[in-house]
Structure formats: structure tokens, C-alpha cells
Design a protein around this motif. Structure first.
Motif, mmCIF file in Angstrom:
data_model
loop_
_atom_site.group_PDB
_atom_site.id
_atom_site.type_symbol
_atom_site.label_atom_id
_atom_site.label_comp_id
_atom_site.label_asym_id
_atom_site.label_seq_id
_atom_site.Cartn_x
_atom_site.Cartn_y
_atom_site.Cartn_z
ATOM 1 N N ASN A 114 0.825 -1.213 0.000
ATOM 2 C CA ASN A 114 0.000 0.000 0.000
ATOM 3 C C ASN A 114 0.860 1.265 0.000
ATOM 4 O O ASN A 114 0.408 2.327 -0.417
ATOM 5 N N PHE A 115 2.085 1.143 0.480
ATOM 6 C CA PHE A 115 2.950 2.313 0.643
ATOM 7 C C PHE A 115 4.023 2.413 -0.441
ATOM 8 O O PHE A 115 4.954 3.205 -0.303
ATOM 9 N N ALA A 116 3.904 1.656 -1.501
ATOM 10 C CA ALA A 116 4.943 1.663 -2.536
ATOM 11 C C ALA A 116 5.170 3.063 -3.102
ATOM 12 O O ALA A 116 6.308 3.500 -3.291
ATOM 13 N N SER A 117 4.091 3.786 -3.350
ATOM 14 C CA SER A 117 4.227 5.127 -3.918
ATOM 15 C C SER A 117 4.859 6.092 -2.917
ATOM 16 O O SER A 117 5.585 7.012 -3.302
ATOM 17 N N PHE A 118 4.598 5.896 -1.636
ATOM 18 C CA PHE A 118 5.199 6.735 -0.596
ATOM 19 C C PHE A 118 6.708 6.540 -0.566
ATOM 20 O O PHE A 118 7.479 7.504 -0.470
ATOM 21 N N TYR A 119 7.144 5.307 -0.649
ATOM 22 C CA TYR A 119 8.578 5.003 -0.647
ATOM 23 C C TYR A 119 9.258 5.667 -1.846
ATOM 24 O O TYR A 119 10.257 6.388 -1.698
ATOM 25 N N SER A 120 8.706 5.452 -3.026
ATOM 26 C CA SER A 120 9.316 6.001 -4.240
ATOM 27 C C SER A 120 9.275 7.523 -4.254
ATOM 28 O O SER A 120 10.243 8.173 -4.673
ATOM 29 N N ALA A 121 8.171 8.083 -3.791
ATOM 30 C CA ALA A 121 8.036 9.548 -3.788
ATOM 31 C C ALA A 121 9.078 10.184 -2.886
ATOM 32 O O ALA A 121 9.650 11.234 -3.217
ATOM 33 N N ASN A 122 9.347 9.573 -1.737
ATOM 34 C CA ASN A 122 10.353 10.146 -0.835
ATOM 35 C C ASN A 122 11.733 10.140 -1.470
ATOM 36 O O ASN A 122 12.488 11.114 -1.344
ATOM 37 N N TYR A 123 12.077 9.070 -2.153
ATOM 38 C CA TYR A 123 13.403 9.046 -2.784
ATOM 39 C C TYR A 123 13.461 9.960 -4.005
ATOM 40 O O TYR A 123 14.535 10.487 -4.336
ATOM 41 N N SER A 124 12.337 10.180 -4.650
ATOM 42 C CA SER A 124 12.297 11.181 -5.715
ATOM 43 C C SER A 124 12.523 12.573 -5.130
ATOM 44 O O SER A 124 13.271 13.389 -5.678
ATOM 45 N N ILE A 125 11.881 12.842 -3.994
ATOM 46 C CA ILE A 125 12.066 14.124 -3.297
ATOM 47 C C ILE A 125 13.525 14.300 -2.893
ATOM 48 O O ILE A 125 14.121 15.376 -3.071
ATOM 49 N N ILE A 126 14.112 13.247 -2.350
ATOM 50 C CA ILE A 126 15.517 13.299 -1.933
ATOM 51 C C ILE A 126 16.420 13.566 -3.131
ATOM 52 O O ILE A 126 17.357 14.376 -3.062
ATOM 53 N N ASN A 127 16.133 12.913 -4.246
ATOM 54 C CA ASN A 127 16.946 13.127 -5.442
ATOM 55 C C ASN A 127 16.833 14.566 -5.938
ATOM 56 O O ASN A 127 17.825 15.181 -6.336
ATOM 57 N N GLN A 128 15.632 15.113 -5.906
ATOM 58 C CA GLN A 128 15.434 16.506 -6.314
ATOM 59 C C GLN A 128 16.195 17.450 -5.388
ATOM 60 O O GLN A 128 16.830 18.409 -5.847
#
Length: 491
Positions: A114-128
Motif C-alpha cells: 500500500n505504501f509503494a508510492s510513498f517510498y518512491s516519492a520520498n526518494y524522488s524528493i531526496i533526489n530533487q
């Protein structure tokens, strides 16, 4: 096999960078469609970096306000339950929302998390954030003060995203004596800088890196935000110190938690809401409460139409209603004279009871009606952080003072004894900070189990500490991309 994995990972890199570019500079991309060139061109000057930073805040807001994280801690801990379906063939039936159904029962899976998008979004934020940190020192059209301010905000966002990941995917700091258990991958370089397959740090190292980023950010802040707009929606020196105090609390660094919370309480210029306008401030549309150190602005389009708010999950407008309400487990904790009890709106809703539609009372929170934003940090939390830290520092009388400051504002009976004060601190946090994302994490970091009574429709309404299910699985798609990424035990 290695080449295939590398190709998949490079494809992932492209998607992340392209997503960043599209969110931050879509008009520019229409002129220059090359993804790599777009990022390089965008971040060559101050205007482009600020566009990117604005887009970064937009992503942070969307990630924490998204249903999964916005309700997670209160739902798992037992503060909220579900409303019945309002219409159709399932009128009156109560079911868990599709976005949180498995994790609600502590049955989330790596393959369909259920949290797959949360995990990926956080690392996208970190990369940005890392991209901004890499390009900002090279700006020729910004002063050193401006560059330091941009750096400070990006560092804080990077630390914040890592901290959120550690809350969801790591056992609490005291799970092992030296916090040598698994933390998270801590990323300090953009994906653009090179292909890597990083391992998860220990939680001790994860927290030390979070603290390092936050302390560095605090040193670089100026008195002026990098961008125009409501200052409560951006990270600054005060709310970064408040975040650092929270991190110290979770780290069980009681001395620094106490000192940092005191710094914010004493020097931020913020004051607690008064008893007289406590309820009214929560009920006001569009604006945050006056003691909000950080509340991310909700998205609006060019016509000022709201794109999403916390009322999507907690709202009631007299005709339609949202999915989540307070449990009686929470309601029953308040004394009758406690003004916080006025923050609940009782409404009768048709509910299937023994096969018959029956009016049943549900309590909607007034905290998140109208165009409510995500409240990230409030001054009340700092008083409660300081109280808990004081108690752990064997200063029970100081802890009692801070708890009573919050209780007095709420018109609750003042405590007169320091006995059982640890439980009183946690109880006060539950009552004061309900729906603001603390309860489950508070219980786990204090090595307490979960007991959900009223309205629990889970297959697991009670869970004892410790439990391998108190953390969520790393999404399998991310494990497949990185052979060094270790999965959480039991998944």
C-alpha cells in the motif's frame, strides 16, 4: 543478468529525472525536450533553482498529505475508524479504504505494498533536493546569503524525507541497544551523479546523518525565505530546530531534545493558542492555526481552485462526508470540560447493524474541515517534547509544568503529582496531537503494543511489542532494482 538490471535501473533514473523536469519546468521542456539538457539548463540560474525548489515543496506536500501517510499513524494506533458507505448497494457497510486495506490489518506485502508510492516519492524528493544542492553553489546570479538559504531548505527537506522513511520502514531506535538494526538508504548524491547500488545504513547511522543535515541547515538559514509566499509553508530556522527536537526525541537523546525544544519555545516568537480561540482557530478555513510552525500550503490552480486538502479524509459538510472519524477510544479520554472535546462534531450516519440501517453517531474532527493543510509541526508538540525529555532527564517537576501548560490551556484538570508521569505525557500527546500523525509512532518508540477497540474491522486489532509487522516492507520493485537493498524481516 547484471546488464538487464542495469538497464532497468537506468530506466528508473530516467523516469525520476523526467518526473522532476516535468513537475518543475514543463514550459521549458516544450522548447528543449532533451531531459538531461533540461535539468542542466533549468538549474543554471537562480530563477530556475527556485522553480525547482517550489516544485520540490509541492511534492513534499503531496506526499505527506496523501491518504496513506496522512492517516497511517492515527489509524494504526487507534485514534480513527471508518465511516459507513453513504450510497449505492453497499450503503451503511463499513470497509477499509483500498489505499490502506492491507497495512491496516498489518498484512502489507512487498509485491503489492500500500505504501509503494510513498517510498518512491520520498526518494524522488531526496533526489530533487540533491540536485538542487549540487547546482546551487555554482550559481553566478545569487548572493552567498541566497545560496545558503536555498541550501538550508533543500538540506532540511532531504533530512525530513529520510526521517519519514525511517519512521515507516525501520524499527524504533531502541529496538536494539545500540540502534545497530536496519535503517534506510541515506542518499546524499543525485542519481544523475552516477549509478550506485547502495546498502541500508544502520538506524544509528541514519539518525546521525539526519541530525547532521538538520544542523548544517540551521547554520545556513538567513532571516529571509528563498521564495515569496506564506512563510509557514516553508522550512526555516525555527521549524527546522523543531524538527530536530523531534528527531532527538525519537533518538532518545534527551538532553538535546530538551535544549532544542526550549530554544524553539523561547526564541521562535511563536505562542500557544489561547483557550479562548483554540476551537475557533482550528475551525477557520484556509489559514493554519497561529502556533503552526510548519503547515504545507495546499495546491491551487490558476483559478484558485483547491487541488486537495486534509478534508478529503476528515471532512463533513452536512451532505457528504469523508472516510475517517474519531474512535470512542479517543473521545473517551477527554474530560467533559476539556475544550478539545469541542473539536469533535457528532453526526448520525446510517449504518448496517445486524442487517438493518440504523442511525449511529460518528465524531468528525473539526481540525481538518474546509481547505485544511497538512500540519507538520505545532508549538504544542514542542512543549510535550520538552516534558518527555525533562522526565527522562530526571527533572519530573519541569515535565509536570509543561504538561500542565497544555492542560491548563485546554481547561483540563491540572496534575498535582509526578507519579506515573510517563503515561501522562503520552496520554497528553494523544489528546493534543490527534490526527496529526503521532500516535502509532509514539506507541512503538515507547515499546508499547497496539490496542484498537471501537470500530476496529481489522483481522489484527491488537498487536504486542515488539512486532516485525510494526514496519512496512520495502516495495519489491525497489528490491529488484538494487541487489544490495535488504528487505525487512518477515517480508
Amino acid at each position: 543478468m547484471q546488464n538487464f538490471k542495469t538497464m532497468k535501473y537506468l530506466k528508473y533514473i530516467t523516469i525520476v529525472i523526467l518526473t522532476f523536469s516535468l513537475q518543475s519546468c514543463s514550459d521549458f521542456l516544450e522548447q528543449e525536450p532533451g531531459t538531461q539538457t533540461s535539468i542542466d539548463e533549468l538549474l543554471q540560474n537562480k530563477e530556475g533553482v527556485l522553480i525547482a525548489l517550489k516544485g520540490l515543496y509541492r511534492d513534499v506536500e503531496a506526499n505527506v498529505r496523501g491518504e496513506r501517510f496522512a492517516v497511517y499513524s492515527d489509524l494504526q494506533g487507534g485514534n480513527i475508524k471508518f465511516t459507513p458507505t453513504a450510497s449505492g448497494n453497499s450503503t451503511g457497510q463499513i470497509t477499509a479504504g483500498v489505499n490502506i486495506r492491507e497495512l491496516y490489518s498489518f498484512e502489507d506485502t512487498a509485491e503489492t505494498s500500500n505504501f509503494a508510492s510513498f517510498y518512491s516519492a520520498n526518494y524522488s524528493i531526496i533526489n530533487q533536493a540533491n540536485l538542487i544542492l549540487e547546482y546551487t553553489p555554482k550559481l553566478n546570479d545569487a548572493t552567498d546569503v541566497e545560496k545558503n538559504q536555498i541550501k538550508a531548505e533543500a538540506l532540511t527537506i532531504r533530512a525530513y524525507a529520510h526521517f519519514l522513511l525511517s519512521q515507516v520502514y525501520c524499527q524504533d531506535y531502541g529496538y536494539t541497544a545500540d540502534a545497530s538494526h536496519l535503517g534506510i538508504v541515506y542518499s546524499t548524491e543525485s542519481i544523475k551523479s552516477g549509478l550506485k547500488y547502495p546498502k541500508r545504513e544502520t538506524l544509528a547511522t541514519t539518525y546521525s546523518l539526519i541530525v547532521k543535515d538538520l544542523k548544517s541547515a540551521i547554520e545556513n538559514y538567513s532571516e529571509t525565505a528563498a521564495m515569496a509566499g506564506p512563510t509557514y509553508s516553508y522550512f526555516n530556522k525555527n521549524n527546522t530546530k523543531a524538527l530536530l527536537a523531534r528527531v532527538y526525541l525519537y533518538k532518545k537523546d534527551w538532553v538535546n531534545a530538551y535544549e532544542t525544544a526550549t530554544d524553539v519555545i523561547t526564541n521562535s516568537g511563536f505562542k500557544l493558542m489561547s483557550s479562548a480561540d483554540y476551537v475557533a482557530q482550528w475551525a477557520q478555513p484556509d489559514l493554519p492555526v497561529s502556533e503552526a510552525l510548519l503547515e504545507f500550503s495546499i495546491p491551487r490552480d490558476a483559478e484558485n481552485t483547491v487541488g486537495g486538502s486534509m478534508s478529503s479524509y476528515f471532512g463533513y459538510n452536512g451532505v457528504t462526508y469523508a472516510k475517517y472519524v474519531a474512535t470512542n477510544d479517543l473521545i473517551n479520554l477527554y474530560e467533559n470540560n476539556d475544550i478539545r472535546k469541542q473539536l469533535f462534531l457528532p453526526v448520525n450516519l446510517q449504518t448496517l447493524v445486524n442487517g438493518l440501517l440504523t442511525p449511529v453517531t460518528y465524531n468528525f474532527t473539526r481540525k481538518f474541515q474546509d481547505n485544511a493543510g497538512y500540519v507538520a509541526i505545532r508549538l504544542s508538540e514542542l512543549y510535550l517534547i520538552r516534558a518527555e525529555a525533562a522526565l527522562e532527564n530526571n527533572q519530573a517537576n519541569l515535565a509536570l509544568q509543561d504538561i500542565n501548560t497544555i492542560r491548563a490551556r485546554s481547561n483540563a484538570t491540572l496534575l498535582t503529582s509526578t507519579s506515573n508521569l510517563k503515561e501522562e505525557v503520552l496520554l497528553e500527546r494523544r489528546k493534543e496531537l490527534c490526527f496529526e500523525g503521532h500516535l502509532f509512532f509514539d506507541l512503538v518508540r515507547n515499546h508499547k503494543g497496539i490496542t484498537r477497540n471501537d470500530g476496529c474491522i481489522s483481522t489484527n486489532c491488537s498487536m504486542t511489542y515488539p512486532s516485525l509487522k510494526f514496519v512496512l516492507p520495502i516495495p519489491q520493485s525497489n528490491i529488484n532494482l538494487n541487489e544490495n537493498l535488504q528487505q525487512n524481516e518477515s517480508y
